[in-house]
Design an enzyme around this catalytic site. Structure first.
Site, PDB file in Angstrom:
ATOM      1  N   GLU A  97      19.231   4.700  56.391  1.00 58.99           N
ATOM      2  CA  GLU A  97      17.864   4.437  55.952  1.00 58.99           C
ATOM      3  C   GLU A  97      16.824   5.055  56.883  1.00 58.99           C
ATOM      4  O   GLU A  97      15.640   5.127  56.540  1.00 58.99           O
ATOM      5  CB  GLU A  97      17.633   2.923  55.849  1.00 58.99           C
ATOM      6  CG  GLU A  97      18.326   2.267  54.671  1.00 58.99           C
ATOM      7  CD  GLU A  97      17.704   2.636  53.338  1.00 58.99           C
ATOM      8  OE1 GLU A  97      16.594   3.194  53.329  1.00 58.99           O
ATOM      9  OE2 GLU A  97      18.339   2.365  52.297  1.00 58.99           O
ATOM     10  N   GLU A 128      40.192  -2.731  61.844  1.00 57.99           N
ATOM     11  CA  GLU A 128      39.419  -3.350  62.912  1.00 57.99           C
ATOM     12  C   GLU A 128      40.292  -3.746  64.096  1.00 57.99           C
ATOM     13  O   GLU A 128      39.795  -3.989  65.203  1.00 57.99           O
ATOM     14  CB  GLU A 128      38.668  -4.566  62.395  1.00 57.99           C
ATOM     15  CG  GLU A 128      39.524  -5.770  62.058  1.00 57.99           C
ATOM     16  CD  GLU A 128      38.668  -6.967  61.677  1.00 57.99           C
ATOM     17  OE1 GLU A 128      38.731  -7.966  62.406  1.00 57.99           O
ATOM     18  OE2 GLU A 128      37.946  -6.896  60.672  1.00 57.99           O
TER      19      GLU A 128
END
Length: 324
Positions: A97, A128
């Site tokens: 963004e 992870e």
């Protein structure tokens, strides 16, 4: 419903006693499933209302990290976000963004998700838990002077641990954004940002308060970074990419708001400036033509060391006012 774990998969008993508030049971939502829709929403939003305060308490280390990141980007280096699951997805969202808002690109801020880009939509099993993958990623994409910021709600994610330890070993500045005040990884970060949001409404669901806290932290961090780098005039975007009709209209509105000119005049000057909001703004504020405005701006490029005017707009206008 079938057990999602393979028959031969070991149960990670060492994680049963994981020390993290996000894994504790929240008494405020202990009877959540017995409530009607309004009752559920009231509980959820009531807990969410506490998150901003928890982030505000970390304003000091967030500000410290802003300065470290600004220094790195100004020197031509990159800020890297690394995370898994919700934390990693929020990192990707923040980084992408920055492009339309501040005309930033991956050479300034880049996000890396455990399991690769495909893990944004579909979880990659075990990603992870791979500390070696985190370390390998740092060795692959980072160079000396880059900043590595790990995001881990629990504060123990092995992928993030591997990345932070590899970065520190290479002499890079490191930071951790976690929703666990007792985060195991705090010691691997030069700047730990530990957000005390307490237990989740749905126990262990860190997409909730922990995710909101991380998003607020990233909002403050990246916005302050970009403003310090001179991408705004006051609170107005002057490096926005006008890639659609809405953003084209916004650029004209920005010029109107900043200068007090009419929309017609602002549009005319913007066109004469080749679409450069910066040049058009200096022209409108100073009354100079766009060529003189561009020349003045060239003498005052973006510089975070210029106190009170990192964008150079005020300095360029003042210089034009002194010209005959």
């Amino acid at each position: 419903m079938t057990d999602p774990r393979p028959d031969d998969a070991a149960i990670p008993l060492d994680l049963v006693d994981l020390s993290s508030p996000t894994e504790e049971r929240n008494p405020a939502s202990a009877e959540l499933d017995s409530l009607d829709a309004r009752g559920m929403v009231d509980v959820i939003l009531g807990e969410d209302a506490t998150v901003a305060g928890a982030v505000q308490e970390q304003a000091g280390p967030i500000s410290e990290l802003v300065e470290v990141c600004v220094g790195a980007i100004a020197a031509g280096r990159t800020v890297h976000y690394l995370g898994a699951g919700t934390s990693g997805r929020l990192a990707v969202l923040d980084a992408v963004e920055l492009a339309p808002t501040f005309n930033a690109d991956e050479s300034m801020v880049a996000a890396h998700l455990a399991g690769g880009a495909g893990a944004f939509l579909t979880a990659v099993e075990g990603a992870e838990d791979d500390a070696e993958a985190g370390a390998a990623l740092v060795h692959e994409v980072c160079v000396a002077g880059d900043v590595v910021i790990g995001l881990a709600a629990s504060g123990r994610t092995p992928f993030v641990r591997g990345a932070l330890q590899a970065a520190r070993a290479a002499g890079m500045p490191t930071a951790l954004i976690s929703a666990n005040p007792r985060a195991e990884l705090a010691g691997d970060a030069d700047i730990p940002i530990l957000l005390d949001v307490g237990p989740e409404v749905v126990t262990g669901s860190t997409r909730m308060k922990a995710g909101t806290a991380q998003k607020l932290t990233l909002n403050a961090l990246s916005t302050a970074m970009m403003v310090r780098l001179g991408t705004t005039y006051g609170n107005l975007m002057i490096d926005v990419r006008p890639t659609n009709a809405k953003l084209v209209g916004r650029t004209v509105r920005i010029l109107v708001q900043a200068s007090g000119a009419s929309a017609e005049e602002a549009g005319r000057v913007l066109q004469a400036a080749g679409g450069s909001v910066r040049v058009a703004l200096v022209a409108l504020l100073s009354g100079a033509d766009v060529d003189r405005a561009a020349a003045a701006l060239a003498d005052y490029p973006r510089d975070p060391r210029r106190a009170g005017d990192p964008a150079g707009i005020r300095s360029a206008v003042a210089a034009l006012a002194k010209q005959p």
